[in-house]
Write a protein that holds these residues in place. Structure first.
Motif, mmCIF file in Angstrom:
data_model
loop_
_atom_site.group_PDB
_atom_site.id
_atom_site.type_symbol
_atom_site.label_atom_id
_atom_site.label_comp_id
_atom_site.label_asym_id
_atom_site.label_seq_id
_atom_site.Cartn_x
_atom_site.Cartn_y
_atom_site.Cartn_z
ATOM 1 N N LYS A 142 53.608 34.588 31.087
ATOM 2 C CA LYS A 142 53.809 35.600 32.126
ATOM 3 C C LYS A 142 54.819 36.633 31.646
ATOM 4 C CE LYS A 142 55.240 35.967 36.993
ATOM 5 N NZ LYS A 142 55.700 35.166 38.156
ATOM 6 N N SER A 143 54.543 37.905 31.899
ATOM 7 C CA SER A 143 55.490 38.955 31.538
ATOM 8 C C SER A 143 55.372 40.100 32.528
ATOM 9 C CB SER A 143 55.239 39.458 30.109
ATOM 10 O OG SER A 143 53.945 40.032 30.001
ATOM 11 N N SER A 144 56.368 40.944 32.537
ATOM 12 C CA SER A 144 56.388 42.107 33.419
ATOM 13 C C SER A 144 56.022 43.350 32.611
ATOM 14 C CB SER A 144 57.772 42.262 34.046
ATOM 15 O OG SER A 144 57.812 43.376 34.902
ATOM 16 N N MET A 145 55.163 44.192 33.182
ATOM 17 C CA MET A 145 54.702 45.394 32.488
ATOM 18 C C MET A 145 54.914 46.610 33.390
ATOM 19 S SD MET A 145 50.903 46.151 30.826
ATOM 20 C CE MET A 145 50.967 44.765 29.684
ATOM 21 N N ASN A 146 55.376 47.692 32.838
ATOM 22 C CA ASN A 146 55.495 48.942 33.580
ATOM 23 C C ASN A 146 54.137 49.315 34.176
ATOM 24 O OD1 ASN A 146 54.994 52.104 33.318
ATOM 25 N ND2 ASN A 146 57.143 51.780 33.879
ATOM 26 N N ILE A 147 54.130 49.767 35.423
ATOM 27 C CA ILE A 147 52.873 49.984 36.127
ATOM 28 C C ILE A 147 52.002 51.034 35.435
ATOM 29 C CG2 ILE A 147 53.752 51.752 37.710
ATOM 30 C CD1 ILE A 147 51.498 48.874 38.829
ATOM 31 N N ASN A 148 52.611 52.083 34.921
ATOM 32 C CA ASN A 148 51.831 53.114 34.230
ATOM 33 C C ASN A 148 51.275 52.600 32.900
ATOM 34 O OD1 ASN A 148 52.154 55.140 36.208
ATOM 35 N ND2 ASN A 148 54.208 55.592 35.430
ATOM 36 N N LYS A 149 52.106 51.804 32.215
ATOM 37 C CA LYS A 149 51.635 51.201 30.971
ATOM 38 C C LYS A 149 50.498 50.230 31.253
ATOM 39 C CE LYS A 149 53.197 48.479 26.987
ATOM 40 N NZ LYS A 149 54.346 47.752 26.359
ATOM 41 N N ALA A 150 50.611 49.489 32.362
ATOM 42 C CA ALA A 150 49.560 48.540 32.730
ATOM 43 C C ALA A 150 48.249 49.267 33.020
ATOM 44 C CB ALA A 150 49.991 47.731 33.949
ATOM 45 N N ARG A 151 48.334 50.390 33.714
ATOM 46 C CA ARG A 151 47.114 51.164 34.008
ATOM 47 C C ARG A 151 46.445 51.623 32.716
ATOM 48 N NH1 ARG A 151 48.511 55.966 37.806
ATOM 49 N NH2 ARG A 151 46.272 56.323 37.562
ATOM 50 N N ASP A 152 47.243 52.123 31.793
ATOM 51 C CA ASP A 152 46.685 52.566 30.504
ATOM 52 C C ASP A 152 46.107 51.390 29.724
ATOM 53 O OD1 ASP A 152 47.437 55.145 31.058
ATOM 54 O OD2 ASP A 152 49.315 55.048 29.916
ATOM 55 N N TYR A 153 46.831 50.277 29.729
ATOM 56 C CA TYR A 153 46.384 49.107 28.964
ATOM 57 C C TYR A 153 45.034 48.612 29.486
ATOM 58 C CZ TYR A 153 46.146 44.461 26.952
ATOM 59 O OH TYR A 153 45.722 43.340 26.267
ATOM 60 N N PHE A 154 44.915 48.433 30.790
ATOM 61 C CA PHE A 154 43.679 47.867 31.333
ATOM 62 C C PHE A 154 42.517 48.849 31.233
ATOM 63 C CE2 PHE A 154 46.732 45.021 33.610
ATOM 64 C CZ PHE A 154 46.308 43.851 33.004
ATOM 65 N N ARG A 155 42.816 50.105 31.307
ATOM 66 C CA ARG A 155 41.741 51.088 31.122
ATOM 67 C C ARG A 155 41.205 51.024 29.691
ATOM 68 N NH1 ARG A 155 44.230 55.043 33.285
ATOM 69 N NH2 ARG A 155 43.233 54.862 35.314
ATOM 70 N N GLN A 156 42.105 50.871 28.734
ATOM 71 C CA GLN A 156 41.703 50.785 27.328
ATOM 72 C C GLN A 156 40.993 49.474 27.005
ATOM 73 O OE1 GLN A 156 45.372 51.359 25.202
ATOM 74 N NE2 GLN A 156 45.688 53.429 26.036
ATOM 75 N N HIS A 157 41.224 48.443 27.831
ATOM 76 C CA HIS A 157 40.648 47.126 27.553
ATOM 77 C C HIS A 157 39.521 46.782 28.529
ATOM 78 C CE1 HIS A 157 44.349 46.957 25.214
ATOM 79 N NE2 HIS A 157 43.805 45.978 24.518
ATOM 80 N N HIS A 158 38.808 47.825 28.986
ATOM 81 C CA HIS A 158 37.547 47.652 29.735
ATOM 82 C C HIS A 158 37.750 47.012 31.106
ATOM 83 C CE1 HIS A 158 35.823 48.596 25.829
ATOM 84 N NE2 HIS A 158 36.538 47.615 25.322
ATOM 85 N N MET A 159 38.896 47.276 31.739
ATOM 86 C CA MET A 159 39.153 46.766 33.089
ATOM 87 C C MET A 159 39.545 47.928 33.995
ATOM 88 S SD MET A 159 41.030 43.078 32.346
ATOM 89 C CE MET A 159 41.550 43.143 30.622
ATOM 90 N N GLU A 160 38.599 48.835 34.177
ATOM 91 C CA GLU A 160 38.841 50.064 34.925
ATOM 92 C C GLU A 160 39.201 49.778 36.390
ATOM 93 O OE1 GLU A 160 39.427 53.829 36.073
ATOM 94 O OE2 GLU A 160 39.125 53.193 33.987
ATOM 95 N N LYS A 161 38.567 48.762 36.991
ATOM 96 C CA LYS A 161 38.856 48.445 38.391
ATOM 97 C C LYS A 161 40.321 48.054 38.576
ATOM 98 C CE LYS A 161 34.551 48.865 39.825
ATOM 99 N NZ LYS A 161 34.129 49.966 40.706
ATOM 100 N N LYS A 162 40.860 47.361 37.599
ATOM 101 C CA LYS A 162 42.257 46.942 37.656
ATOM 102 C C LYS A 162 43.175 48.156 37.514
ATOM 103 C CE LYS A 162 42.285 42.997 35.652
ATOM 104 N NZ LYS A 162 42.123 41.979 36.690
ATOM 105 N N ALA A 163 42.836 49.043 36.595
ATOM 106 C CA ALA A 163 43.624 50.260 36.411
ATOM 107 C C ALA A 163 43.625 51.099 37.686
ATOM 108 C CB ALA A 163 43.071 51.065 35.239
ATOM 109 N N ARG A 164 42.476 51.169 38.337
ATOM 110 C CA ARG A 164 42.371 51.950 39.573
ATOM 111 C C ARG A 164 43.175 51.302 40.698
ATOM 112 N NH1 ARG A 164 36.429 53.765 40.805
ATOM 113 N NH2 ARG A 164 36.845 54.717 38.780
ATOM 114 N N LEU A 165 43.203 49.984 40.733
ATOM 115 C CA LEU A 165 43.982 49.266 41.744
ATOM 116 C C LEU A 165 45.455 49.630 41.648
ATOM 117 C CD1 LEU A 165 44.022 46.865 43.885
ATOM 118 C CD2 LEU A 165 44.572 45.399 41.929
ATOM 119 N N PHE A 166 45.979 49.684 40.419
ATOM 120 C CA PHE A 166 47.403 49.943 40.221
ATOM 121 C C PHE A 166 47.796 51.378 40.554
ATOM 122 C CE2 PHE A 166 47.367 46.397 36.815
ATOM 123 C CZ PHE A 166 47.492 45.441 37.813
ATOM 124 N N ARG A 167 46.812 52.248 40.685
ATOM 125 C CA ARG A 167 47.094 53.632 41.085
ATOM 126 C C ARG A 167 47.783 53.662 42.446
ATOM 127 N NH1 ARG A 167 47.992 57.497 43.544
ATOM 128 N NH2 ARG A 167 46.937 59.523 43.683
#
Length: 555
Positions: A142-167
Motif C-alpha cells: 500500500k502506498s499514497s499517490m498524489n491525486i494528479n499523478k494517480a490520474r496520469d498513471y491510470f490513464r497511461q495504464h489503460h484504466m481510464e474509468k479510474k482516472a475519470r473517477l479521481f477527477r
C-alpha cells in the motif's frame, strides 16, 4: 527509529512492544492458537489493515476473514490477485481493461479486456498464475499517490474509468495497492499478501467468466456455482441501458452531471424503466387466465411504487388492476415467530397468515365478495375497515410482498392464474472497472433515507437492523427469484447522486463510539465519490420518489 515502548491490550492480555511494530507482528505472537485467519484489525475500535504500525498505547481487536469486513477485504484482494495474474498472462492492457461487472452468487462476473476471449485455455493460464502467486506469498503493498499523478498513471495504464473517477475527488492523495508490479486502486481495505487466497475457481460464463469464491462461513472450499440466469439477463439488459446513456461508471455519471446533461439523463433513465413496465403489462394482458400478479423482492426494491406503476400500465392495456399489499396478512404481533435473539421475525413466511390469505384468494377466484384485512403496524393487530373486493372479468389483483414468489404463499391457486415478477435494485453502475457497487449498499441507503423520512427511524437503527433483513432475504426471497416469469430492475443509474443529499446528514448523526459508526464511515466514503444532484427533476411517479418523497402515489 522509535525507541519508546507502547502498551497493547488484546482481550485480557496487555504487553509492551517497540513503537512502530505492525499489528500483524503483534497478532502473530499472541494469537498462535487462532481458529480462523485474521484479515484486518481494529485499533481502539477503528478498522485498519494488518500492516498498520502502532505508535501509541492502544487496544487491538482481530477481525477474522469470516466477519463481514474481513470477508470483503478477502474478496477484494482476490480481485487484485486475478488482475495481476491476467497481467502476467496477457499484459498490462488486458488487466487494465478487464471489467468486474457485478457479483453473481458467491462470485464475480468479469469480462476480459483487450479483445481477449474468456476461453478455457486462457482461464487455465490465469488460474495457474494465481496459484503460483499464492505459493509465492507475494506482498500486497500500500502506498499514497498524489491525486494528479494517480490520474496520469491510470490513464497511461489503460484504466481510464479510474482516472475519470479521481477527477472528482477533493483529497490531494489517494491510496493505491501494488501486487507483483500491478498497481491499482480499491474501495476498501486489503489483505497484506497472497498467502490465503488460494481457494477459487474460474468458470466461463456468457461473454466472460466467473471468479467463484468461498462463502464467508467456510473459506476452505469454493462455493457451488448456481447461476441465476434470469437475474443475469436483466443485469445485461440494464447494462445496455447504461451504455446507451454513455454511463457505466461513477466518473461518467459525474461528467454528465457537471456538463449540465442531468435532466435529460433522468428522463431517459425513467423512460427506459417505463418502457419495461409497459412491456410486462403487455405480457400479463396476453394471458387471459391471469388473475393474480405476484410481485416479490428484497427490502427497498421499490415494490410498492412498481405495483402502482404496473397498475397504470395494466389499465392502459384494458385491465382493471387492484393493488394489494401482502403485509396486510401479517399475523397479530403477539403471534409473530421470534428469531434466535428473541426478537419478532417479520421476515419469515410464518409471520404471514397463509391459511387466511389462500382462503381469501380462492374465494376471489371463485367470484365471491371478500373483505380484505388491514394490518395496523402501530398496534400490531389485523383490522377490518370495510374494504370489499369482488373480481370481475377484466379485474386482476396486483399483490406485492417479500414472499410473493414462495410457492407456499399461493399453493391453493392454479398456476395459470398467477404471473410472477421478481424486482430488485440491481445497480448497473460501477465505481470503476475494478470496483463494483454492491446492490445491497444501494438498497441500504434507500431504506435509510425512506425510513427516516416516513418513520423517523435514525440511520444507526437501520444499519443495526440490516443484517437481520439480509438474512431474511437469503432465506425467504433469493431462493425463489428464478421462479419468476419476469425480472425487473428498479435501480436508476442516477439515484445515488440524489440519495447522497439525504443520506450524508443521517450518517453523520451516528456517534463515533456507536457500533454502527464503522459502517457509517464506509458509506460516507462511498457517497463521497458522487457529485450530488437535487431531487427536483425527478418525475413524481419515479420509483425513487418512494424513498425521497414527493411522489404521486399514496403509499
Amino acid at each position: 527509529m522509535y525507541n519508546k515502548m507502547v502498551k497493547v491490550r488484546i482481550v485480557d492480555t496487555e504487553k509492551e512492544y517497540p513503537a512502530g511494530i505492525s499489528c500483524r507482528e503483534i497478532l502473530k505472537e499472541v494469537r498462535k492458537d487462532r481458529k480462523s485467519e485474521t484479515a484486518l484489525v481494529r485499533i481502539n475500535g477503528q478498522l485498519q489493515e494488518l500492516l498498520q504500525p502502532v505508535y501509541e498505547d492502544c487496544t487491538l481487536e482481530p477481525v477474522s476473514m469470516a466477519e463481514p469486513a474481513g470477508f470483503n477485504s478477502y474478496r477484494r484482494s482476490m480481485v487484485l490477485l486475478l488482475l495481476a495474474a491476467i497481467r502476467r498472462v496477457a499484459g498490462e492492457k488486458a488487466a487494465g481493461e478487464t471489467v468486474l461487472h457485478h457479483s453473481m452468487g458467491s462470485g464475480f462476473y468479469f469480462e476480459p479486456g483487450d479483445g481477449i476471449l474468456a476461453e478455457e485455455a486462457f482461464l487455465g493460464q490465469v488460474a495457474r498464475e494465481m496459484r503460483r502467486m499464492v505459493e509465492e506469498k507475494l506482498p500486497i503493498l500500500k502506498s499514497s499517490m498524489n491525486i494528479n499523478k494517480a490520474r496520469d498513471y491510470f490513464r497511461q495504464h489503460h484504466m481510464e474509468k479510474k482516472a475519470r473517477l479521481f477527477r472528482y475527488r477533493t483529497s490531494s492523495t489517494v491510496n493505491v495497492y501494488e501486487l507483483d508490479g500491478f498497481v491499482d486502486y480499491y474501495y476498501g481495505y486489503m489483505l497484506p499478501d497472497t498467502e490465503h487466497l488460494g481457494v477459487f475457481e474460474l468458470i466461463p460464463y456468457a461473454q466472460g467468466f466467473i471468479l467463484q469464491l468461498p462463502e464467508s462461513g467456510d473459506l476452505t472450499r469454493v462455493a457451488a456455482f448456481s447461476p441465476a440466469h434470469k437475474v443475469f439477463q436483466t443485469q445485461l439488459e440494464t447494462a445496455k441501458w447504461g451504455a446507451m446513456l454513455g454511463i457505466d461508471a461513477v466518473g461518467d455519471l459525474n461528467d454528465n452531471i457537471c456538463s449540465g446533461r442531468m435532466e435529460d439523463t433522468i428522463l431517459y433513465a425513467e423512460a427506459l424503466q417505463e418502457g419495461k413496465i409497459s412491456e410486462i403489462a403487455g405480457m400479463i394482458a396476453d394471458r387471459d387466465a391471469v388473475k393474480f400478479v405476484l410481485i416479490a423482492g428484497p427490502s427497498s426494491s421499490g415494490k410498492t411504487t412498481f405495483s402502482r406503476r404496473l397498475s397504470v400500465q395494466l389499465k392502459a392495456k384494458g385491465l382493471n388492476p387492484y393493488p394489494i399489499s401482502m403485509d396486510n396478512y401479517y399475523v397479530n404481533r403477539a403471534d409473530t415467530p421470534k428469531d434466535e435473539k428473541g426478537e419478532y421475525d417479520y421476515e419469515c413466511l410464518e409471520a404471514i397468515d397463509l391459511k387466511l390469505f389462500n382462503e381469501d384468494m380462492e374465494a376471489l377466484l371463485d367470484g365471491k365478495k371478500v373483505e380484505l384485512p388491514y394490518y395496523n403496524f402501530k398496534t400490531g393487530l389485523r383490522e377490518y375497515r370495510g374494504e370489499f373486493v369482488q373480481l370481475k372479468e377484466d379485474d386482476v389483483l396486483v399483490l406485492e410482498g417479500i414472499h410473493g414468489l414462495n410457492p407456499r404463499m399461493t399453493e391453493l391457486l392454479p398456476s395459470e392464474s398467477k404471473f410472477r415478477i421478481y424486482i430488485s435494485a440491481l445497480t448497473q453502475l460501477n465505481i470503476d472497472n475494478h470496483n463494483r457497487i454492491p446492490t445491497t449498499d444501494g438498497r441500504l441507503i434507500r431504506r435509510m433515507v425512506r425510513d427516516y423520512r416516513t418513520r423517523g427511524t435514525d440511520a444507526a437503527s437501520t444499519i443495526a437492523r440490516w443484517p437481520s433483513v439480509r438474512k431474511g432475504e437469503e432465506n425467504y426471497i433469493f431462493p425463489f427469484q428464478e421462479q419468476a416469469d419476469v425480472t425487473f430492475n428498479s435501480a436508476l443509474i442516477y439515484e445515488l447522486a440524489v440519495l447522497k443529499i439525504s443520506a450524508i446528514p443521517l450518517l453523520y448523526q451516528i456517534p463515533e463510539d456507536a457500533p454502527e459508526y464503522e459502517e457509517a464511515k464506509r458509506l460516507l466514503k462511498f457517497l463521497d465519490y458522487f457529485v450530488a444532484v437535487p431531487s427536483e427533476a425527478i418525475p413524481i411517479n419515479s420509483i425513487l420518489r418512494e424513498f425521497v418523497g414527493g411522489g404521486c402515489f399514496r403509499l
